[in-house]
Design a protein around this motif. Structure first.
Motif, short mmCIF file in Angstrom:
data_model
loop_
_atom_site.label_atom_id
_atom_site.label_comp_id
_atom_site.label_asym_id
_atom_site.label_seq_id
_atom_site.Cartn_x
_atom_site.Cartn_y
_atom_site.Cartn_z
N VAL A 63 0.85 -1.18 0.00
CA VAL A 63 0.00 0.00 0.00
C VAL A 63 0.89 1.23 0.00
O VAL A 63 1.93 1.26 0.67
CB VAL A 63 -0.96 0.01 1.22
N SER A 64 0.52 2.23 -0.78
CA SER A 64 1.30 3.46 -0.89
C SER A 64 0.49 4.63 -0.38
O SER A 64 -0.70 4.79 -0.73
CB SER A 64 1.71 3.72 -2.34
N VAL A 65 1.12 5.45 0.45
CA VAL A 65 0.49 6.65 1.00
C VAL A 65 1.19 7.86 0.40
O VAL A 65 2.42 7.99 0.50
CB VAL A 65 0.58 6.68 2.53
N PHE A 66 0.42 8.74 -0.24
CA PHE A 66 0.96 9.95 -0.86
C PHE A 66 0.61 11.15 0.03
O PHE A 66 -0.56 11.41 0.27
CB PHE A 66 0.39 10.13 -2.26
N LYS A 67 1.66 11.80 0.50
CA LYS A 67 1.46 12.90 1.45
C LYS A 67 2.51 13.99 1.20
O LYS A 67 3.71 13.72 1.22
CB LYS A 67 1.60 12.36 2.88
N ASN A 68 2.03 15.20 0.90
CA ASN A 68 2.92 16.34 0.65
C ASN A 68 3.96 16.04 -0.44
O ASN A 68 5.13 16.39 -0.32
CB ASN A 68 3.64 16.76 1.94
N GLY A 69 3.50 15.38 -1.49
CA GLY A 69 4.39 15.09 -2.60
C GLY A 69 5.33 13.93 -2.39
O GLY A 69 6.15 13.63 -3.27
N GLU A 70 5.25 13.26 -1.26
CA GLU A 70 6.12 12.12 -0.98
C GLU A 70 5.30 10.83 -0.93
O GLU A 70 4.14 10.83 -0.55
CB GLU A 70 6.86 12.32 0.35
N ASN A 242 -10.44 9.29 3.69
CA ASN A 242 -9.42 9.88 4.57
C ASN A 242 -8.84 8.76 5.44
O ASN A 242 -9.07 8.67 6.64
CB ASN A 242 -10.03 10.98 5.43
N LEU A 243 -8.07 7.88 4.79
CA LEU A 243 -7.55 6.69 5.48
C LEU A 243 -6.40 7.03 6.41
O LEU A 243 -6.22 6.39 7.44
CB LEU A 243 -7.10 5.66 4.44
N VAL A 244 -5.61 8.02 6.02
CA VAL A 244 -4.48 8.44 6.82
C VAL A 244 -4.56 9.94 7.02
O VAL A 244 -4.74 10.68 6.05
CB VAL A 244 -3.15 8.05 6.15
N SER A 245 -4.41 10.37 8.24
CA SER A 245 -4.52 11.79 8.54
C SER A 245 -3.51 12.60 7.75
O SER A 245 -2.30 12.33 7.79
CB SER A 245 -4.31 12.01 10.04
N GLY A 246 -4.02 13.59 7.00
CA GLY A 246 -3.15 14.47 6.24
C GLY A 246 -2.68 13.92 4.91
O GLY A 246 -1.97 14.60 4.17
N ALA A 247 -3.06 12.68 4.57
CA ALA A 247 -2.61 12.08 3.31
C ALA A 247 -3.43 12.61 2.15
O ALA A 247 -4.62 12.85 2.27
CB ALA A 247 -2.73 10.56 3.39
N ASP A 248 -2.76 12.81 1.02
CA ASP A 248 -3.45 13.25 -0.19
C ASP A 248 -4.23 12.10 -0.82
O ASP A 248 -5.35 12.29 -1.30
CB ASP A 248 -2.44 13.81 -1.20
N SER A 249 -3.64 10.92 -0.84
CA SER A 249 -4.31 9.75 -1.42
C SER A 249 -3.62 8.48 -0.94
O SER A 249 -2.49 8.51 -0.45
CB SER A 249 -4.29 9.81 -2.95
N VAL A 250 -4.33 7.38 -1.11
CA VAL A 250 -3.81 6.05 -0.74
C VAL A 250 -4.05 5.12 -1.93
O VAL A 250 -5.10 5.17 -2.56
CB VAL A 250 -4.50 5.51 0.52
N LYS A 251 -3.07 4.27 -2.21
CA LYS A 251 -3.19 3.34 -3.32
C LYS A 251 -2.80 1.94 -2.87
O LYS A 251 -1.80 1.76 -2.18
CB LYS A 251 -2.28 3.77 -4.47
N VAL A 252 -3.59 0.96 -3.26
CA VAL A 252 -3.23 -0.44 -3.01
C VAL A 252 -2.74 -1.05 -4.32
O VAL A 252 -3.22 -0.70 -5.40
CB VAL A 252 -4.42 -1.26 -2.46
N HIS A 253 -1.76 -1.94 -4.23
CA HIS A 253 -1.16 -2.57 -5.41
C HIS A 253 -1.63 -4.02 -5.48
O HIS A 253 -1.41 -4.79 -4.54
CB HIS A 253 0.36 -2.52 -5.32
#
Length: 416
Positions: A63-70, A242-253
């Motif tokens: 799973v990938s968490v995208f937050k503040n461009g990271e 809103n799966l993770v606080s402050g995260a822009d998006s979440v992706k599952v592979h």
């Protein structure tokens, strides 16, 4: 005509035993290496038992968490999977699992075992052959029953040839009752384990609703072969949550075994680069076959040169260059097939030797000696490799022979 070619081939082999031995050694060693390599690839990506649904099964293990461009990648938690992956309309069955290890002590000797925490759906997606007993069911999973299904290797280790059902094994200080024995899966498979127990007996599960990172994966059995529908539904599930606080998006592979293998040569998690993977595999196989093929070409040129008088006589009686080329190519293919069969036989012993060598580096967690299995796909591929090697190493010497001067050849000379 073919019958005569076969008879002549064996006569030539017996006449020039030294060249025959060199040829067979080169071919058999090449096919042995190709067989082991092909067997390894086959067991990773093919739909062999118990993973007969590999082409319809997606593995979610990242799973990938995208937050503040990271981007932060992690193995998902059971809580995250059960909350967000369940009840997919495009999936027929969903199973959760986590693979760990434990060490046992028997007769003063320590041994390592693979342990898989999973659920009742695991046995619906896979097709394990039960040698004894049965799998654990939904009620046993819900109750957190300390029951276990073990493979035949583990049964032999703990109980020798005695019946294992009803007996117990100790895992992390707790006793688990054996309720089933299955035929072992290949150790290169995602579903391989020595012991399978309900995930509800995993005391390390972190049941925190906000947690996304953990040690669990999911197997999704799609309803159809259209896996894009499953991925599209997963993408929709993750959108706007809103799966993770402050995260822009979440992706599952979610990928099949073949796609995961293809991704091993790619940095792109969205589209496995099959072309690049195929090129890598092709280059490896070419290197395996090119060097012995060049050696066989040289041996065949020498062997044909020593048959100059025979070739001259045949040409003087009207044999065309095409006829002679066909004869020598067929002879070479027959010899190659004989060497290939020897190579297939050697691959069985060589694979066991390879496993023993690997086990010397990790004496606790030993691979089964029959880890490399020659399936019909591998056998067909090796047969094709034999034919290809026979053609590669036979066509050029035969073509050179067809240009041989008849008069010079009849004098016992060799102008190839």
């Amino acid at each position: 005509m073919l019958k005569n070619y076969i008879k002549l081939t064996f006569k030539v082999m017996l006449r020039k035993k030294y060249y025959t031995a060199l040829t067979l050694v080169g071919i058999s060693l090449t096919i042995m290496i190709v067989t082991i390599f092909a067997s390894f690839i086959d067991q990773i990506i093919s739909a062999n038992p118990p993973e007969v649904n590999r082409d319809k099964t997606l593995i979610v293990d990242k799973v990938s968490v995208f937050k503040n461009g990271e981007q932060t990648d992690a193995t998902p938690s059971l809580t995250f999977l059960q909350k967000n992956i369940k009840d997919l309309e495009s999936a027929e069955t969903i199973s959760y699992f986590s693979t760990k290890e434990f060490i046992s002590l028997l007769n003063g000797k320590a041994a390592g075992h693979a342990l898989k925490f999973t659920d009742e759906n695991f046995w619906k997606i896979t097709d394990f052959k039960f040698l004894e007993g049965k799998a654990f069911d939904l009620n046993e999973v819900k109750k957190g029953a300390r029951v276990a299904v073990i493979n035949e290797k583990t049964k032999a280790y703990f109980f020798n040839e005695n019946e294992a059902l009803g007996k117990t094994i100790n895992i992390y200080g707790s006793s688990f009752k054996v309720i089933g024995v299955v035929k072992s899966a290949t150790p290169f498979s995602k579903v391989y384990s020595d012991v399978y127990v309900p995930y509800t007996t995993d005391t390390n599960i972190q049941l925190t609703d906000k947690e996304i990172e953990g040690t669990y994966s999911a197997m999704l059995l799609a309803k159809t072969n259209d896996l894009k529908r499953v991925r599209a539904e997963l993408k929709t599930r993750m959108r706007g949550k809103n799966l993770v606080s402050g995260a822009d998006s979440v992706k599952v592979h979610a990928f099949t075994a073949l796609e995961q293998f293809a991704k091993s040569s790619s940095r792109n998690d969205d589209e496995p680069e099959y072309g690049k993977t195929a090129i890598v595999v092709l280059v490896v196989l070419t290197l395996f076959m090119l060097i012995p093929a060049i050696s066989l070409v040289n041996i065949n040129i020498t062997r044909i040169g020593e048959r100059a008088e025979e070739i001259g006589v045949r040409k003087s009686f009207g044999a065309t260059s095409g006829t002679l080329v066909t004869q020598l190519v067929i002879e070479n293919i027959i010899i190659t097939l004989i060497g290939g069969l020897i190579g297939l036989g050697l691959s069985v012993y060589a694979s066991e030797l390879l496993v023993h060598l690997i086990n010397t580096f990790d004496p606790l967690f030993k691979m089964p000696t029959d880890s490399f299995i020659i399936s019909w796909q591998v056998f067909s591929f090796c047969l094709f490799s034999c034919l290809l090697l026979g053609l590669i190493s036979g066509v050029y010497p035969a073509w050179k022979m067809s240009r041989m001067n008849v008069i010079y050849a009849l004098k016992g000379g060799n102008n190839i």
